[in-house]
Write an enzyme that holds these catalytic residues in place. Sequence first.
Site, PDB file in Angstrom:
ATOM      1  N   GLU A   1     125.638  95.978  22.635  1.00 26.74           N
ATOM      2  CA  GLU A   1     124.933  96.143  23.904  1.00 26.74           C
ATOM      3  C   GLU A   1     123.902  97.280  23.808  1.00 26.74           C
ATOM      4  O   GLU A   1     122.783  97.162  24.324  1.00 26.74           O
ATOM      5  CB  GLU A   1     125.959  96.402  25.019  1.00 26.74           C
TER       6      GLU A   1
ATOM      7  N   GLU B   1     115.215  95.386  23.824  1.00 27.52           N
ATOM      8  CA  GLU B   1     114.518  94.632  24.867  1.00 27.52           C
ATOM      9  C   GLU B   1     113.534  95.472  25.657  1.00 27.52           C
ATOM     10  O   GLU B   1     112.532  94.945  26.137  1.00 27.52           O
ATOM     11  CB  GLU B   1     115.481  93.870  25.784  1.00 27.52           C
TER      12      GLU B   1
ATOM     13  N   LYS C   1     114.303  88.103  34.144  1.00 27.73           N
ATOM     14  CA  LYS C   1     115.663  88.495  34.530  1.00 27.73           C
ATOM     15  C   LYS C   1     116.621  87.307  34.522  1.00 27.73           C
ATOM     16  O   LYS C   1     117.754  87.420  34.095  1.00 27.73           O
ATOM     17  CB  LYS C   1     115.599  89.105  35.938  1.00 27.73           C
TER      18      LYS C   1
ATOM     19  N   ARG D   1     111.505  87.642  37.831  1.00 23.71           N
ATOM     20  CA  ARG D   1     111.795  86.327  37.250  1.00 23.71           C
ATOM     21  C   ARG D   1     110.712  85.856  36.287  1.00 23.71           C
ATOM     22  O   ARG D   1     110.876  84.854  35.593  1.00 23.71           O
ATOM     23  CB  ARG D   1     111.938  85.284  38.363  1.00 23.71           C
TER      24      ARG D   1
ATOM     25  N   LYS E   1     119.951  96.751  24.442  1.00 21.87           N
ATOM     26  CA  LYS E   1     119.237  97.528  25.458  1.00 21.87           C
ATOM     27  C   LYS E   1     117.990  98.159  24.858  1.00 21.87           C
ATOM     28  O   LYS E   1     116.921  98.137  25.435  1.00 21.87           O
ATOM     29  CB  LYS E   1     120.179  98.614  25.973  1.00 21.87           C
TER      30      LYS E   1
ATOM     31  N   ASN F   1     109.581  75.584  38.890  1.00 18.83           N
ATOM     32  CA  ASN F   1     110.375  76.422  38.002  1.00 18.83           C
ATOM     33  C   ASN F   1     111.295  75.486  37.229  1.00 18.83           C
ATOM     34  O   ASN F   1     111.991  74.677  37.838  1.00 18.83           O
ATOM     35  CB  ASN F   1     111.192  77.415  38.848  1.00 18.83           C
ATOM     36  N   GLY F   2     111.278  75.554  35.901  1.00 20.12           N
ATOM     37  CA  GLY F   2     112.123  74.669  35.096  1.00 20.12           C
ATOM     38  C   GLY F   2     111.291  74.031  33.993  1.00 20.12           C
ATOM     39  O   GLY F   2     110.182  74.492  33.692  1.00 20.12           O
TER      40      GLY F   2
ATOM     41  N   CYS G   1     110.403  82.170  36.484  1.00 23.47           N
ATOM     42  CA  CYS G   1     109.476  81.756  37.532  1.00 23.47           C
ATOM     43  C   CYS G   1     110.087  81.982  38.912  1.00 23.47           C
ATOM     44  O   CYS G   1     111.263  81.722  39.140  1.00 23.47           O
ATOM     45  CB  CYS G   1     109.048  80.297  37.421  1.00 23.47           C
TER      46      CYS G   1
ATOM     47  N   HIS H   1     129.158  96.454   3.934  1.00 18.18           N
ATOM     48  CA  HIS H   1     128.955  95.086   3.421  1.00 18.18           C
ATOM     49  C   HIS H   1     127.501  94.654   3.518  1.00 18.18           C
ATOM     50  O   HIS H   1     127.194  93.470   3.448  1.00 18.18           O
ATOM     51  CB  HIS H   1     129.856  94.103   4.181  1.00 18.18           C
TER      52      HIS H   1
ATOM     53  N   TRP I   1     106.750  82.554  34.370  1.00 14.05           N
ATOM     54  CA  TRP I   1     107.201  82.932  33.018  1.00 14.05           C
ATOM     55  C   TRP I   1     106.879  81.717  32.158  1.00 14.05           C
ATOM     56  O   TRP I   1     107.482  80.653  32.312  1.00 14.05           O
ATOM     57  CB  TRP I   1     108.700  83.216  33.027  1.00 14.05           C
TER      58      TRP I   1
HETATM   59  O1  M6R Z   1     122.273  86.486  34.458  1.00 12.91           O
HETATM   60  P1  M6R Z   1     123.051  86.440  33.161  1.00 12.91           P
HETATM   61  O2  M6R Z   1     124.075  87.509  33.097  1.00 12.91           O
HETATM   62  O3  M6R Z   1     123.628  85.098  32.891  1.00 12.91           O
HETATM   63  O4  M6R Z   1     121.981  86.724  32.052  1.00 12.91           O
HETATM   64  C1  M6R Z   1     122.311  86.666  30.691  1.00 12.91           C
HETATM   65  C2  M6R Z   1     121.246  87.298  29.840  1.00 12.91           C
HETATM   66  O5  M6R Z   1     120.029  86.637  29.996  1.00 12.91           O
HETATM   67  C3  M6R Z   1     121.048  88.779  30.192  1.00 12.91           C
HETATM   68  O6  M6R Z   1     122.236  89.493  30.107  1.00 12.91           O
HETATM   69  C4  M6R Z   1     119.993  89.399  29.249  1.00 12.91           C
HETATM   70  O7  M6R Z   1     120.491  89.477  27.959  1.00 12.91           O
HETATM   71  C5  M6R Z   1     119.568  90.779  29.777  1.00 12.91           C
HETATM   72  N1  M6R Z   1     118.157  90.919  29.680  1.00 12.91           N
HETATM   73  C6  M6R Z   1     120.198  91.887  29.042  1.00 12.91           C
HETATM   74  O8  M6R Z   1     119.767  93.134  29.478  1.00 12.91           O
END
Ligand code: M6R
Length: 610
Positions: free
Chosen positions: A483, A490, A605, A27, A487, A100-101, A2, A506, A74
């Site tokens: 990672e 998501e 984000k 956000r 990527k 927000n929260g 948010c 395994h 959000w």
């Molecule tokens: O702002 P942060 O690095 O604490 O965020 C952590 C995760 O939310 C963030 O890395 C998330 O996994 C991303 N969308 C990855 O691309």
Amino acid sequence: MCGIVGYIGDKNSVPIIIEGLKRLEYRGYDSAGVGILENSHVNVVKKVGKVSILESEMTDRPINSTVGIGHTRWATHGAPTEENAHPHFNNDKTLCLIHNGIIENYSVLKKDLLKKGYEFYSETDTEVLVHLIDSFLKKGNGLLKSVRKALVEVEGTYGIAVISSLEPDKIIAARRGSPLVIGVGNNENFIASDVTALITHTSQVVYLDDNEVVEVYKDKFKAKNIKDEDIIKEVHEVTIALDEISKGGYPHFMLKEIMEQPESITNSMRGRLIQEDGISRLGGIRNQIDRIANSKRIIISACGTSWHAGLVGEYMLEQYTGIPVEVEYASEFRYRNPVINKDDTLIFISQSGETADTLAAMKEAKKKGALILGVCNVVGSSIARESDAGVYIHAGPEIGVASTKAFTSQLIVLALITLLIARRKNLSLVDGQNIIKELESIPGKVQRILELNKEIEKIAEDFVDAKNFLYLGRGYNFPVALEGALKLKEISYIHAEGYPAAEMKHGPIALIDENMPTVFLAPHDSVYDKIVSNIEEVKARKGKIIAIASENDNTIDNLADYSIKIPETIRMLMPVLNVIPLQLLSYHIAVKKGLDVDQPRNLAKSVTVE
Ligand code: M6R
């Protein structure tokens, strides 16, 4: 999660709020709304979907309002509908609020308010708060006091902004757990979830701390804590340039941020390498370096991509410093009463510096007396401010929801921290100088990998219809496999899993057939032969193989269906190079599927709720 924007001054508030919301859209982007004071009334306009939809609605209305608040949502409680979008009204429509929260005790509060006759029009937790404030107003309290009294009853997290036609000369803002800043202008003031929403108007900002409530007028602001004590807030100068938060000619922020990496990595190292001494200079942890070097244990905690960076950090620190390292998901760490000793050092990694789980884990660890370090990108963020010491990664604003340049800068900063500790311990001058030499070569090598963009885009064409992907790597490249898989999933919504390559037999090997692409991280290193054996095992089962290999590796072409050849470096820095082709591969697959890579579904984000 948010985004909040507020304006009070002499200008029309609506375009300022809409512009700010667009900058905060990363956000959350499932609905947007504004609340403005107009002709002694509070008017609210809300729309499902992106801020641009709200913007078109607002441009059709002649509005001249100099006080307003806006929100991009959000969803947590209640689906993304107009009813659930913010702002929320009190029943007589004299008051509106954005939030927000999460209000954790909202159902108890709601029951009570329903008994008192309040009517609810949404499924949100937020609406409870606006009625609760109203209930204190009805007892004859002013707006500030009513907000403060309501917040005392609330459990959970909030960043809020409130306006009222009964006190039209102010916006009330308050924070607990969700970030909020005030932008200080000339006869105008602003409120926002982060400074990127403000920088076209002012560079003077005030960061609110938890349990603070502020009355913001057009020419002043007054801060109090929730106990009604006055607080003096410091005004900070921010230095973010506009081109850092625009796409700069790229179709997406994500591609811009991938392409920026030679520069962002350089910025992470700038002024921090001392070649003649083979050591790094990190002002933010200088005073704590003896305590860190003498730690019995280092615990790294983070979420998502930052957690993957932490795993690489574990390999680096254990290889070069000999200090045992543990890496913990912040969300698990905070709830399991972890054993933390006074001679432990905890490193919390977060791009945004606002991730709720990481922040909460950090507060928990702080209580136990260990040394707390923050590794953050956003200057002035909560984690940066609340840690004992820390290092900024200086990657510049990262807007794309998928983290790219922040990851590589996190790795660079972890390498610099490792170098500093290792030189305090046993690492020789020559070895330190070699690491620095390699670090200096990284931006150029990243640039050479980025020049493979077209080649990688071509490979992506063949995988647009893939349903699953496997990513495999060993040692330093195991976190890179994780990672790469994150990527891809998501932004392309293709199911992907990362594994240590040796674990394949395994279990995951059962998945291999001609429809299962496997990405192997296969640079020339000490486990190269073992990775080649794993590639053979996949090939024998007709799996499709994409190999990320060293540029002088000619044997890999006979094994892999696709090979992407990249420069070599020392083991500790390999993840910085190896992740780049994986970022590009995910990006191109998602674009070819026609998806919104910068704002993928269900994500935001900055994850400021649990
Ligand atoms: O702002 P942060 O690095 O604490 O965020 C952590 C995760 O939310 C963030 O890395 C998330 O996994 C991303 N969308 C990855 O691309």
